[in-house]
Design a protein around this motif. Structure first.
Motif, mmCIF file in Angstrom:
data_model
loop_
_atom_site.group_PDB
_atom_site.id
_atom_site.type_symbol
_atom_site.label_atom_id
_atom_site.label_comp_id
_atom_site.label_asym_id
_atom_site.label_seq_id
_atom_site.Cartn_x
_atom_site.Cartn_y
_atom_site.Cartn_z
ATOM 1 N N GLN A 1 23.778 37.015 65.538
ATOM 2 C CA GLN A 1 24.638 36.946 66.733
ATOM 3 C C GLN A 1 25.866 37.832 66.561
ATOM 4 O OE1 GLN A 1 22.103 35.495 68.439
ATOM 5 N NE2 GLN A 1 23.663 34.491 69.682
ATOM 6 N N LEU B 1 21.130 33.000 61.671
ATOM 7 C CA LEU B 1 21.317 33.206 63.113
ATOM 8 C C LEU B 1 22.716 33.720 63.413
ATOM 9 C CD1 LEU B 1 19.670 30.153 64.940
ATOM 10 C CD2 LEU B 1 18.664 32.337 64.302
ATOM 11 N N SER C 1 15.722 27.957 61.200
ATOM 12 C CA SER C 1 16.635 28.653 60.279
ATOM 13 C C SER C 1 16.105 28.525 58.865
ATOM 14 C CB SER C 1 18.035 28.049 60.345
ATOM 15 O OG SER C 1 18.874 28.663 59.372
ATOM 16 N N ALA D 1 24.041 29.077 66.363
ATOM 17 C CA ALA D 1 24.176 29.048 64.898
ATOM 18 C C ALA D 1 25.147 27.984 64.409
ATOM 19 C CB ALA D 1 24.641 30.415 64.403
#
Ligand code: ZN
Length: 203
Positions: free
Chosen positions: A95, A91, A48, A105
């Motif tokens: 999603q 993330l 990330s 996440a």
């Protein structure tokens, strides 16, 4: 133990992320491997580039229960602390855009920081608890639990319909406005009223 988290529980935070105001609590879980305590450092994950802090009041379940009525819900917790629901915002956005679950996440290792617990009865203003987060010594989040859309009791009544609450389970009750990114080298300290409950570094 399990970690139950509530999303979008403060209207100002829902607005800052352009989320709708929910009519029921938004609920997700983290596994026990997400727990980070005792002021251990948080290691920034390699997958990330946009990890955000979300500072939240955390309840510790003190009694087992299922289908708990809202009017008895206060019997199911005695202690509170402050925690961070670390979120990989990059993330999460991917999603959400695909309509996929959030776990990668939100529920990754060390994503659930928790501080020292205090008895609710020992707090000066248990009816409207103040909590805050300092990022490198500067206050970045400052919340009062009466600003929550769903009270502690409403949360317990709602989630216990789906998940049996067990002694030691933790409930993260949502973040007020002011979330933001962390970077390696940052120092994070949280206060529950005047008590410092955790202080750790991002590495
Ligand atoms: Zn959160």
């Amino acid at each position: 133990m399990k970690i139950i988290c509530i999303g979008r529980n403060y209207s100002e935070h829902a607005k800052e992320l352009n989320n709708e105001i929910p009519d029921k609590p938004v609920v997700f879980l983290k596994p026990n491997t997400a727990l980070l305590k005792d002021n251990k450092p948080f290691y920034y994950p390699e997958w990330s580039k946009d990890i955000h802090y979300e500072t939240e009041l955390v309840l510790k379940v003190s009694k087992q229960g299922k289908y708990i009525d809202e009017k008895f819900a206060a019997r199911y917790f005695e202690e509170v602390s402050v925690g961070i629901d670390f979120t990989a915002r990059d993330l999460q956005s991917q999603q959400k855009a695909k309509g996929l679950p959030w776990e990668i996440a939100k529920a990754f290792d060390n994503s659930a920081v928790v501080g020292t617990f205090h008895q609710l009865t020992s707090l000066q203003k248990a009816e409207n608890i103040n909590f805050s987060l300092l990022l490198n010594g500067e206050k970045v989040q400052d919340g009062f639990h009466q600003d929550m859309m769903f009270s502690f009791e409403k949360i317990i009544a709602y989630v216990s319909q789906f998940f049996t609450l067990q002694v030691g389970d933790l409930i993260y009750t949502g973040t007020p406005a002011g979330v933001g990114p962390v970077k390696i080298g940052d120092k994070l300290e949280a206060f529950l009223e005047q008590h410092s409950v955790f202080s750790f570094e991002v590495k």
